[in-house]
Design a protein around this motif. Structure first.
Motif, short mmCIF file in Angstrom:
data_model
loop_
_atom_site.label_atom_id
_atom_site.label_comp_id
_atom_site.label_asym_id
_atom_site.label_seq_id
_atom_site.Cartn_x
_atom_site.Cartn_y
_atom_site.Cartn_z
N ARG A 1 -2.45 4.69 -5.33
CA ARG A 1 -1.65 3.73 -4.32
C ARG A 1 -1.41 2.47 -4.91
O ARG A 1 -2.39 1.59 -5.36
N ASP B 1 -0.42 -1.56 -4.66
CA ASP B 1 -0.56 -2.64 -4.00
C ASP B 1 0.59 -2.95 -3.21
O ASP B 1 0.54 -3.57 -2.03
N GLU C 1 0.70 -1.17 -0.08
CA GLU C 1 -0.10 0.05 0.11
C GLU C 1 0.82 1.30 0.11
O GLU C 1 0.90 2.00 1.08
#
Length: 780
Positions: free
Chosen positions: A74, A76, A55
């Protein structure tokens, strides 16, 4: 560089907008996929090594072709291995067999990851980077990784190819804002002069938008609330104090008034794009609003054509009305509803129903996915929002729905039938709690019902996804969404809620009922930066400020009527009781009073009653005693055409007197505009108290505990609101002159007089037909 040319957009929205294609397909998909997807991400991320960072927020700011872009997103995961180098990880959950997923499975997945890869390379001065797509199977929990290497030049070229495609839209937006703001700067108020109080209202609305505050306004009928709120908000828009206006209404007729206000401002030179959102069922071109490509040609390939359609209508039209949306949707073979939602993103003002902002099940999430939205909400006829909010924040289940479907699925889907049976048994158990009565209420929401509902939804998902033409599919789908709504509303359950069971004929109803919507409305209003609540009947204003989610430092405003008080003859017939037990004895007097008012001046009159039965009984007596009058009566169910025919009878300068019988709080007591001689008077029978019922009594008891105002909050204030709305039909312009007769002894009591509007302070008391005659002869 001018802030007008700053473009802020997320990586995901950028990619999906520029590269979208294919069909609209709203056929059933698992409601839990979003939750399962989040869990899948977390499982993949936790299984990684120390060199995996989950994140990771990225933000890229740059200037390009006269624009300052701010691109955010954002990632992963980012793997930063000393041996293998950097890698962007994009995680996707799926139910598709992993062997069917290949490198070219979904170009949007690669697009998003490659944009992240470019930004990361640029920020970290990398010459190359790996991109990997990790597909996680939700049932087997196995993963498939597809990994490719890219050099910085490849990613840069790819990224700016997307940006170049978006530049068309960025350029349009920048040029449009210059045109719009220049027109707003020159825009003058579209009437020669302000009515009394109108300028003051406009100034306070502008100040509220500028200072990002909430304002509660009681502005009498005829002051011109719509233009007085829209004009200053448009001015604030042009000066950059807000980025989008939401004009929220409860009824179609008030949406039309807002559209007419824009027509007036456009005649004065305004350039402003307004879109009116129409409910899906109403605007759909097909007989049934089934958004599946096999059924609907407008759904098939919609996303291949929609951007072209958006650009076409935006270049040609400012007023994106329902008619315009339908015309361009037909031209480009688009779903008109989805088309309208896309247009809302590009419009300066949205005119729409309350539920697009407030309803937790259907509000426009595309606008409110961050907390940085400088939107302004103008809430028209805000008195209607109290009961609407209670319904939006409540949810209901019926036992019969479980029992009927259990019979259908007993043999074909035993697991679904088992889940339905348990819910049916639960409802029977709740019914027993009613004992000898019809109702049982409890403060606590037990987890049992939520577990059983989730179990049914889980068991139903595969059937609903794969058997859409099977017996029971449609009612099970409807029940699925009822269960889903119940579980979602249950998430809000707190001390402002109660749950009750009620026996209705042979059925059992279970309802999560919102007693006090103030907290949830307050939270919903935070989706924007400013809000103006306004109505002619926002009285008592402190009550509405509290119940609509206002806070202590929010401003309130009470404006006097702009019209001469001598133009309204307001009388109170205080010798009649219209309480339920006394109604039978009141018919004769009411009939005489109607005849007396109507005989004094030829014209059109409306008589409002608290119920259909009361209205019908008095109507029957009246037409027998006074057949010389032309009469109309409101039916319980009237089509749009029948409503228009009813109002069409109220003609200018009538040759004979017309008396229309209607119900308070109904379609003819609010939102209709019978100016001049189209309406000479209104006779209002009773104080408008809502019918005594379970829910109002529950609300009464709740507020008695909170502030000892239960009967006022549940009955008196909502009732008086209906009275004020009905009376407001009479005086609509400076030239209007008319009579209002209030029939009920309670109007002469302190509890009612203290909530009378200021302009009613000189109401005349009357106790006889002779006295009414005398006062009306002097008035006319």
């Amino acid at each position: 560089m001018s802030k007008l040319n700053e473009i802020k957009i997320s990586v995901r929205n950028l990619v999906e907008f520029v590269l979208r294609s294919g069909d609209i397909d709203t056929s059933f998909r698992s409601s839990t996929r979003a939750v399962e997807g989040t869990r899948a991400h977390q499982k993949v991320q936790k299984a990684q090594g120390d060199d995996y960072e989950a994140e990771v927020s990225l933000k890229h700011q740059f200037q390009y072709k006269d624009f300052r872009f701010v691109i955010e997103g954002r990632v992963d995961g980012i793997i930063d291995s000393p041996l293998a180098g950097a890698c962007i990880d994009e995680i996707k959950s799926t139910t598709k067999p992993l062997e069917e997923i290949h490198e070219d499975y979904n170009h949007l997945h690669w697009a998003q990851a490659k944009c992240y890869g470019y930004i990361y390379c640029w920020q970290n001065n990398l010459e190359c980077i790996d991109i990997q797509l990790t597909y996680f199977h939700l049932k087997t929990e196995e993963s498939k990784i597809i990994r490719k290497s890219f050099n910085f030049g490849e990613l840069e070229s790819y990224f700016f190819d997307i940006i170049d495609k978006y530049i068309i839209w960025a350029s349009f937006t920048a040029k449009w804002r210059l045109i719009r703001d220049a027109s707003i700067e020159k825009l003058e108020f579209p009437f020669q002069k302000y009515r009394r109080g109108q300028r003051k209202l406009a100034i306070e609305v502008y100040r509220s938008i500028k200072d990002q505050k909430r304002l509660f306004v009681k502005a009498p009928t005829g002051i011109g609330k719509t233009i007085s709120t829209l004009f200053p908000t448009i001015k604030a828009l042009g000066e950059g104090h807000t980025s989008k206006i939401f004009y929220l209404t409860a009824k179609t007729i008030t949406r039309q008034v807002a559209e007419e206000a824009f027509v007036k401002m456009r005649k004065n030179g305004l350039r402003c794009k307004t879109v009116t959102l129409t409910a899906k069922d109403k605007i759909c071109f097909k007989e049934q609003s089934i958004c599946e490509p096999e059924y609907c040609q407008y759904a098939q390939g919609h996303f291949n054509r929609v951007n072209e359609g958006i650009l076409d209508i935006l270049e040609q039209e400012d007023h994106l009305s329902r008619e315009a949306i339908e015309a361009y949707a037909e031209k480009h073979t688009l779903c008109p509803f989805e088309f309208s939602l896309d247009l809302a993103l590009w419009a300066d003002t949205l005119i729409c129903d309350y539920n697009y902002i407030f309803d937790p099940r259907v509000y426009l999430k595309r606008f409110f996915d961050t907390n940085n939205n400088d939107y302004s909400f103008l809430i028209d006829e805000a008195h209607n929002l109290v009961d609407r909010a209670r319904e939006m924040f409540s949810a209901t289940l019926y036992k019969s729905h479980f029992l009927d479907l259990k019979k259908i699925f007993k043999d074909q889907e035993p697991e679904i039938a088992k889940a339905l049976n348990k819910l049916n048994a639960y409802m029977l158990k709740m019914k027993k709690l009613c004992g000898d009565g019809d109702v049982y209420t409890q403060k606590e929401l037990t987890e049992d019902i939520l577990y059983l509902l989730n179990r049914l939804m889980t068991e139903s998902e595969e059937f609903l996804a794969t058997n859409k033409n099977s017996e029971g599919h449609k009612p099970l789908l409807e029940l699925f969404f009822e269960c889903l709504a119940f579980t979602r509303i249950a998430e809000f359950y707190d001390e402002r809620y109660v749950i009750y069971v009620e026996q209705e004929n042979k059925d059992v109803k279970l309802k999560i009922f919102c007693l006090d919507p103030s907290y949830l409305l307050r939270e919903a209003i935070k989706r924007g930066k400013s809000a103006v609540f306004f109505s002619a009947t926002l009285s008592p204003i402190e009550y509405f400020k509290e119940i609509l989610g206002g806070e202590q430092d929010d401003q309130t405003m009470l404006l006097p009527s702009p019209f001469p008080t001598e133009n309204l003859c307001l009388m109170i017939a205080s010798n009649v009781s219209t309480k339920y037990k006394d109604r039978g004895a009141s018919y004769g007097t009411i009939v005489k009073y109607i005849e007396t008012v109507a005989s004094n001046k030829r014209g059109n009159y409306l008589v409002f009653f608290p119920s259909y039965k009361y209205m019908n009984d008095v109507y029957e007596d009246f037409v027998v005693q006074y057949p010389q009058f032309k009469t109309l009566i409101q039916n319980n169910i009237m089509s749009e055409e029948e409503r228009e025919d009813f109002l069409e009878e109220f003609k200018e300068s009538p040759h004979e007197t017309l008396i229309g019988f209607a119900v308070m709080g109904g379609i003819f007591s609010e939102g209709i505009d019978l100016k001049g001689s189209r309406l000479s008077g209104a006779i209002i029978v009773g104080v408008g108290l809502p019918q005594i019922c379970l829910e109002r009594n529950i609300v009464r008891d709740y507020f008695n505990r909170i502030n000892q105002q239960g009967f006022n909050y549940s009955y008196i204030y909502p009732g008086m609101n209906k009275v004020l709305q009905a009376a407001g039909r009479v005086i609509r312009t400076e030239e209007d002159k008319g009579v209002v007769l209030l029939i009920d002894e309670r109007f002469n009591t302190i509890s009612y007089k203290k909530i009378f509007p200021h302009e009613w302070r000189n109401a005349l008391l009357t106790k006889s037909k002779i006295d009414i005659n005398k006062k009306l002869k002097a008035f006319f």
